[in-house]
Design a protein around this motif. Structure first.
Motif, PDB file in Angstrom:
ATOM      1  N   THR A  66       0.857   6.271   3.550  1.00  0.00           N
ATOM      2  CA  THR A  66       1.776   7.096   3.302  1.00  0.00           C
ATOM      3  C   THR A  66       2.576   6.418   2.142  1.00  0.00           C
ATOM      4  OG1 THR A  66       3.551   6.226   4.865  1.00  0.00           O
ATOM      5  CG2 THR A  66       1.998   8.097   5.565  1.00  0.00           C
ATOM      6  N   ASP A  67       2.414   5.286   2.029  1.00  0.00           N
ATOM      7  CA  ASP A  67       3.110   4.611   0.603  1.00  0.00           C
ATOM      8  C   ASP A  67       2.499   3.969  -0.288  1.00  0.00           C
ATOM      9  OD1 ASP A  67       5.346   3.718  -0.776  1.00  0.00           O
ATOM     10  OD2 ASP A  67       6.446   2.957   0.570  1.00  0.00           O
ATOM     11  N   SER A  89       2.925  -5.527   4.840  1.00  0.00           N
ATOM     12  CA  SER A  89       3.556  -4.533   4.010  1.00  0.00           C
ATOM     13  C   SER A  89       4.592  -4.873   3.329  1.00  0.00           C
ATOM     14  CB  SER A  89       3.704  -3.149   4.614  1.00  0.00           C
ATOM     15  OG  SER A  89       4.720  -3.094   5.576  1.00  0.00           O
ATOM     16  N   VAL A  90       5.771  -5.441   4.186  1.00  0.00           N
ATOM     17  CA  VAL A  90       6.947  -6.299   3.468  1.00  0.00           C
ATOM     18  C   VAL A  90       6.893  -7.190   2.589  1.00  0.00           C
ATOM     19  CG1 VAL A  90       9.290  -7.462   4.305  1.00  0.00           C
ATOM     20  CG2 VAL A  90       8.316  -5.481   5.651  1.00  0.00           C
ATOM     21  N   PHE A 140       1.167  -0.075   0.647  1.00  0.00           N
ATOM     22  CA  PHE A 140       1.816  -0.414   1.751  1.00  0.00           C
ATOM     23  C   PHE A 140       1.483   0.027   3.224  1.00  0.00           C
ATOM     24  CE2 PHE A 140       4.824   0.045  -1.954  1.00  0.00           C
ATOM     25  CZ  PHE A 140       4.983  -1.580  -2.127  1.00  0.00           C
ATOM     26  N   HIS A 141       0.809   1.216   3.044  1.00  0.00           N
ATOM     27  CA  HIS A 141       0.574   2.259   4.186  1.00  0.00           C
ATOM     28  C   HIS A 141       0.031   3.310   3.516  1.00  0.00           C
ATOM     29  CE1 HIS A 141       1.674   4.938   7.618  1.00  0.00           C
ATOM     30  NE2 HIS A 141       1.339   3.849   8.405  1.00  0.00           N
ATOM     31  N   THR A 169       4.015  12.715  -2.903  1.00  0.00           N
ATOM     32  CA  THR A 169       4.979  12.554  -1.993  1.00  0.00           C
ATOM     33  C   THR A 169       4.734  11.348  -0.953  1.00  0.00           C
ATOM     34  OG1 THR A 169       3.609  13.560   0.034  1.00  0.00           O
ATOM     35  CG2 THR A 169       5.276  14.953  -1.419  1.00  0.00           C
ATOM     36  N   LYS A 170       3.577  10.483  -1.058  1.00  0.00           N
ATOM     37  CA  LYS A 170       2.894   9.413  -0.467  1.00  0.00           C
ATOM     38  C   LYS A 170       2.800   8.157  -1.573  1.00  0.00           C
ATOM     39  CE  LYS A 170       1.501  11.807   3.551  1.00  0.00           C
ATOM     40  NZ  LYS A 170       0.545  12.383   4.218  1.00  0.00           N
ATOM     41  N   GLY A 171       3.451   8.532  -2.677  1.00  0.00           N
ATOM     42  CA  GLY A 171       3.124   7.449  -3.643  1.00  0.00           C
ATOM     43  C   GLY A 171       3.884   7.554  -4.832  1.00  0.00           C
ATOM     44  N   LEU A 221       5.885  -5.312  -0.639  1.00  0.00           N
ATOM     45  CA  LEU A 221       6.842  -4.835  -1.369  1.00  0.00           C
ATOM     46  C   LEU A 221       7.871  -5.756  -2.024  1.00  0.00           C
ATOM     47  CD1 LEU A 221       8.558  -2.047  -1.509  1.00  0.00           C
ATOM     48  CD2 LEU A 221      10.262  -2.934   0.307  1.00  0.00           C
ATOM     49  N   ARG A 228       1.312   2.824  -4.281  1.00  0.00           N
ATOM     50  CA  ARG A 228       2.300   2.747  -5.506  1.00  0.00           C
ATOM     51  C   ARG A 228       1.292   2.221  -6.509  1.00  0.00           C
ATOM     52  NH1 ARG A 228       8.387   1.358  -3.657  1.00  0.00           N
ATOM     53  NH2 ARG A 228       8.207   2.443  -1.606  1.00  0.00           N
ATOM     54  N   PHE A 248      -4.360   1.875  10.796  1.00  0.00           N
ATOM     55  CA  PHE A 248      -3.272   1.052  10.144  1.00  0.00           C
ATOM     56  C   PHE A 248      -3.239  -0.170  10.930  1.00  0.00           C
ATOM     57  CE2 PHE A 248       0.795  -0.779   8.979  1.00  0.00           C
ATOM     58  CZ  PHE A 248       0.416  -0.878   7.719  1.00  0.00           C
ATOM     59  N   LYS A 278       2.729  -4.873   9.258  1.00  0.00           N
ATOM     60  CA  LYS A 278       4.207  -4.451   8.831  1.00  0.00           C
ATOM     61  C   LYS A 278       4.783  -5.481   8.087  1.00  0.00           C
ATOM     62  CE  LYS A 278       4.947  -1.602  12.711  1.00  0.00           C
ATOM     63  NZ  LYS A 278       5.612  -1.647  14.119  1.00  0.00           N
ATOM     64  N   ALA A 279       4.706  -6.680   8.622  1.00  0.00           N
ATOM     65  CA  ALA A 279       5.048  -8.110   7.903  1.00  0.00           C
ATOM     66  C   ALA A 279       4.351  -8.030   6.475  1.00  0.00           C
ATOM     67  CB  ALA A 279       4.759  -9.383   8.668  1.00  0.00           C
TER      68      ALA A 279
END
Lengths: 504, 504
Positions: free
Chosen positions: A247-248, A20-21, A244-245, A229-231, A24, A250, A285, A17-18
Motif C-alpha cells: 500500500t506504499d 520498512s521503517v 515499504f508495503h 493512492t498507494k504510491g 523510509l 514510491r 507481507f 515493519k522494522a
C-alpha cells in the motif's frame, strides 16, 4: 500450519515493519533530507541496521526457528508439512542462514569498508583517478571472496555471490545463456551498423518543460495501473523504487530539460518495479511469499514496461497525441519517426545510456571481469586495461579515461559483485514473459494501442506478482511460460523490432 | 562523571535515535504518505511506540539507572556529583518515573481510547454532534484523573497533568497569573471595542498567488536565521514543527490563496519553534540538556517571532518593500496601514483565529473548564452549556453550534488535558524575554528594522536555546530576565502596541 510456524511468521511481520521503517529513513535520505543532516542520518541508519540484523539473527528468532527447521541443513522438522509450507520454511531458513553465517566482525568491517569506498569511488571517479580507488577495490574483492566462502558453494565462489541476487542460477547457466545471447546480439548490432537507415534523435534534446515532463510521466504510469493512492513519485539524484508495503510504493526520478527521454523512461522503468511491489500479496507481507522472486525478476518487470511496452509503436499510437499536446514542438513529427528516435541503436561507453540491443553486452563484459577477479585470474590493478580491451572487442570503442570506463558504475564500490548478471537476465525473463502474454491475451498489441493496460497488468499480477518468492526465478519462468529460460525470445523480439526499424 | 552515567547517556542517545525515527514516520504520515497507506503506517507507529516505550522503561535501562539514582526517590547516589550532574540525573530519573509509573495496561488502554476518540471527535465535529463525542470524553476525563493519581501530586490532580507540559508550574501559580492577566486583557479589549479607530483587513482576503506566498515566507525565515541546510518546509493539513536533531528540523504549513496572513504567520510561528530546535546544544542530543525546557517555553519562541517581531512595524519597514514586489496588489497600501491590518483585534469564536489580545482569554476559558472536569465540579454532559456561558462572559459571543464552540479543539480528544495553559504562559514568557532582550541589545528595534536578526537570535541562543532543560520554565525566566514571571511585561507590551494602533 503448526503454532511455531505462526509465531515465526508473526516475528517476520514485525521484522518487516522494522525494515520498512529503515527503508523510509533511506528514502528520506535520497529525497527530502536537508543536506546538513547527513551525519545524523548515518547514525539513525546504523542504529536501524544493527536492530534489523539483531532481529533476523538474534536468539529470540533463532529459538523459534530451530523448533521448525534443522538450523544446519534447513530440513523441515514437521514431516507432515505440505509442499508450500516446506518451501516457505526453506526460504525463511535460507534468509536466516545468509544473515547469520557471516561473523559480526565481518559484517561490521564490510559495512565500514563499503561505506568508505563509496565515497572514495565518487572522488576517484570525479578526479579520474583509478589509483585512489584501487586499494579499496582490492579489499572489496578480497572480502567478497571471503563472503563466498562463508556462504558456501559447490563449483565456483561466484555462484555464492550470485545466489544473493538470483537464487538458483549458476555461473555455468549464465555463461551458457550469455554465450548464445552474445553472438545473437553482436550479429544484430553488426547488421544495424551496416544499415543504410541512419537515425537522428537530436529533436529529443531540444527544450522540454520539466513540469510537463513530470505531469506526462505520471499520467502514463497511472494509465499503466500504478495506484497513486498507494504510491507516489518524488525527485532524487538517481531514480529508484522503494516498496515499504504493497500500500506504499514510491518511485523517484530526475528531470532534464534537454533530454526528453531520460525522465520519461526512468519513470516508466521505476513504475514497472512499482507495479510488481504493489502487486505482491499483501496477506503475505513480511514472509518470503510476500517478497519479489529475485533482482532479475524485478528487473524483468521494469524492462518489460520500459522497453518492450513503452518503446513499442502501439504504445505511442495511443500516447503520442497526448505527448504532442504537452510538447507542441513534436507536432510536425510523425509517431513513426518519434518511435524510431526513441529506439535508435548506438554503441556507447556508458551502460546506463545503452539502448536495448547493446545493454546486455555491457553486462556480459562486467560478468566476465567479475569472474576473473573472484577466481584470482586478474589483479585489480590490471582492471582498466582489461576493461578497455573488452570495450574495443564488444563495441569497437575506447574510453577516453577511466571515469568513462572502469569507474562508471557504483556497484563494486558498494561491494555488490555478482549483481550485474541480474540486469541481463531481466531482459531474457522479460522477453519470455512477453511472448507468453502475447500468446495468452487475444489481440495483445491492440489492447496496448487502445491504452487498455489492465488486461496485461492482470496477467502479470496473476502469473508473477502474486507468486512472491514461491519459485526461484528459473522455475518461475518455466512455470509461467512452459519453457525453460532461453535467450531466443529476447533475440527474436530484438530481431523483429530492429529489422523493421533499420530495414535490415 | 562516573562510568555508569556515561553508559546511561549512551543509552539515552540510542533512545533519541529511535525517537527521531518515530518522529520521521509521523512526519511522513502528515506530509507525503499516500492516502492508502494509513493502516500500514499505524502498524509501523504502533511497533515503534512499543519499542521506544520499552527502551525507556525496560530492564536494561532500569539496571543502569538504579546504579546512579534511587529509583523511588530520584536521589542521586553519588554524593560527589556536582550541581549540573544532579540536575541531569534528576531529569533522567523523572522521565523514567513518568514513563514507567503508568501500568502497561493503562498505557495501552489510553492509547487505544485516544486513537478512537480522535476519529470520533472528527466525525462528531463534522456533524455537530456533541452527544457522539460525549462518552469518549467522559472516559478520557476519567483516565486523566487516574493518570494524575499515578503521577502523584501535592495539592490538586491538575498539577500532575500540567507537570507533563510545564514542569514546576502549579495550578495555583497559573490561577494567580491568569487572574491579573484576565483583568488587564478585558480592560484593554473593552477600550479597543470602544475605540473610534475602525480597522478593515478585507485587502488581505484578496487573491495572493500561493507560490509567491510560499517563496516570501521562506525568504523571511531564512533572513530570521532558519538554516535551510538543516531544515525545510513542506505542506501538511495542519502546521507543525519536528526537530529530529539540531541538524534536521522541519516545519510544515498550508497556503490559502484568499488569506495572505494565514500561511505567512504560520510559517514564522513554526520557524520560531524551529530556531529553538536548531539552537539546542547538539553535544547534548539525547539527554535532557539537549531538549526544550517546556511546551510553554517552546511556545514563547514561536509567539515571540510570530507576534512580537513579525507583527511589529520595524519588521515591516524592512520586509514590506519586498512583500509588495511579490504582491503588487499592495502597492497602494502604506506600510502603516498594512501593519494595522495584520494587527486588527476582533473577538472570535475560534481560538486559532484569535488576535494577540484575545488569544489568552480563549486559554483561560479552557483552563477553568479543565480544572472543573478534573476536580469533578462539572459533568462532561454540562460542558456545552458552560462553554457557551463563558464565551458570552469573555467575548460577548454565542457559538451558533458546538462545532464552533466546545468541539473546536483536537486536544481533549487526544487526552491532552493540562496542555492549554502552556499556550498562554508562552505569551507571558515571550513578553518578559523580549523586554529583557530590548534592554540588553542596544538599538534593538533598529536592528529589526534593518533586517539584522542575527543579534537577537544570538541572544535567544545563549540565553534560552543552549540551556536545554537545565532550568524549569519559571527558573529559566528568572535566570534570563532577573525577574519572577509576571503578566506585566505582556500587558505592557499589548497596551503600548494597541494604544498606538487604536489611538486609545
Amino acid at each position: 500450519m503448526d503454532d511455531n510456524l505462526n509465531i515465526l511468521i508473526d516475528l517476520l511481520k514485525k521484522h518487516a515493519k522494522a525494515e520498512s521503517v529503515q527503508a523510509l529513513v533511506q528514502w528520506d535520505q535520497e529525497t527530502y533530507m536537508p543536506e546538513g543532516a547527513g551525519e545524523f542520518k548515518s547514525e539513525q541508519l546504523a542504529w536501524l541496521s544493527a536492530l534489523v540484523h539483531e532481529m533476523h539473527t538474534g536468539e529470540p528468532f533463532k529459538k523459534v526457528l530451530e523448533k521448525v527447521v534443522n538450523l544446519y541443513t534447513g530440513d523441515v522438522l514437521n514431516s507432515n508439512a505440505d509442499k508450500e509450507e516446506k518451501r516457505l520454511l526453506y526460504l525463511i531458513w535460507k534468509d536466516y542462514h545468509y544473515a547469520s553465517v557471516l561473523p559480526r566482525s565481518f559484517v561490521e568491517d564490510f559495512s565500514f569498508l563499503t561505506s568508505q569506498s563509496q565515497q572514495v569511488w565518487a572522488k576517484a571517479r570525479a578526479n579520474n583517478d583509478f589509483k585512489l580507488f584501487l586499494p579499496y577495490l582490492e579489499k572489496i574483492v578480497d572480502m567478497c571472496k571471503k563472503q563466498a566462502d562463508y556462504y558456501g558453494y559447490k563449483t565456483t565462489p561466484y555462484d555464492a555471490l550470485m545466489e544473493q541476487y538470483e537464487p538458483g542460477v549458476t555461473t555455468q547457466q549464465v555463461e551458457s545463456l550469455f554465450s548464445e545471447l552474445k553472438s545473437g546480439l553482436l550479429e544484430l548490432l553488426d547488421k544495424i551498423k551496416n544499415s543504410n537507415e541512419k537515425l537522428d534523435d537530436h529533436l529529443l534534446k531540444e527544450s522540454f518543460d520539466t513540469a510537463h515532463q513530470w505531469a506526462f510521466g505520471l499520467e502514463v504510469i497511472e494509465k499503466m495501473g500504478f495506484d497513486m493512492t498507494k504510491g507516489r513519485q518524488d525527485r532524487s539524484a538517481h531514480p529508484f523504487t522503494t516498496g515499504f508495503h504493497p500500500t506504499d510504493v514510491r518511485i523517484t526520478t530526475r528531470v532534464y530539460e534537454n533530454d526528453m527521454k531520460s525522465a520519461f523512461f526512468s519513470t516508466v522503468h521505476e513504475a514497472g518495479h512499482a507495479l510488481y511491489e504493489q502487486g505482491l500479496p499483501v496477506e503475505h507481507f513480511g514472509t518470503p511469499f510476500g517478497q519479489a522472486a529475485s533482482y532479475g525478476i524485478h528487473e524483468s518487470q521494469s524492462r518489460l514496461w520500459e522497453n518492450m511496452i513503452a518503446k513499442s509503436l502501439p504504445f505511442w499510437h495511443y500516447f503520442y497525441p497526448r505527448l504532442k499536446e504537452y510538447f507542441p514542438i513534436l507536432q510536425k513529427t510523425s509517431v513513426e519517426a518519434f518511435y524510431k528516435m526513441i529506439n535508435m541503436v548506438k554503441p556507447s561507453l556508458i551502460r546506463i545510456d545503452a539502448d536495448e540491443v547493446t545493454y546486455s553486452l555491457h553486462i556480459m563484459l562486467r560478468f566476465e571481469i567479475e569472474k576473473m577477479l573472484i577466481n584470482e585470474e586478474l589483479n585489480v590493478s590490471e582492471l582498466p586495461d582489461l576493461w578497455n580491451a573488452k570495450m574495443k572487442e564488444y563495441f569497437d570503442l575506447t574510453p577516453p579515461d577511466d571515469k568513462m570506463g572502469v569507474m562508471q558504475d557504483v556497484h563494486w564500490s558498494m561491494g555488490s559483485i555478482g549483481y550485474f548478471p541480474s540486469y541481463a537476465l531481466g531482459n531474457l525473463y522479460a522477453a519470455q514473459f512477453l511472448k507468453k502474454a502475447v500468446a495468452d491475451i487475444p489481440g495483445f498489441w491492440e489492447t496496448i494501442q487502445m491504452g487498455e493496460f489492465a488486461i496485461f497488468l492482470q496477467w502479470l499480477r496473476e502469473k508473477i506478482h502474486v507468486q512472491g518468492r514461491r519459485y526461484n526465478p528459473l522455475d518461475l519462468v518455466s512455470s509461467v511460460t512452459g519453457q525453460k529460460l532461453s535467450p531466443k525470445p529476447f533475440l527474436q523480439y530484438l530481431n523483429t523490432k530492429y529489422h523493421e526499424i533499420y530495414k535490415l
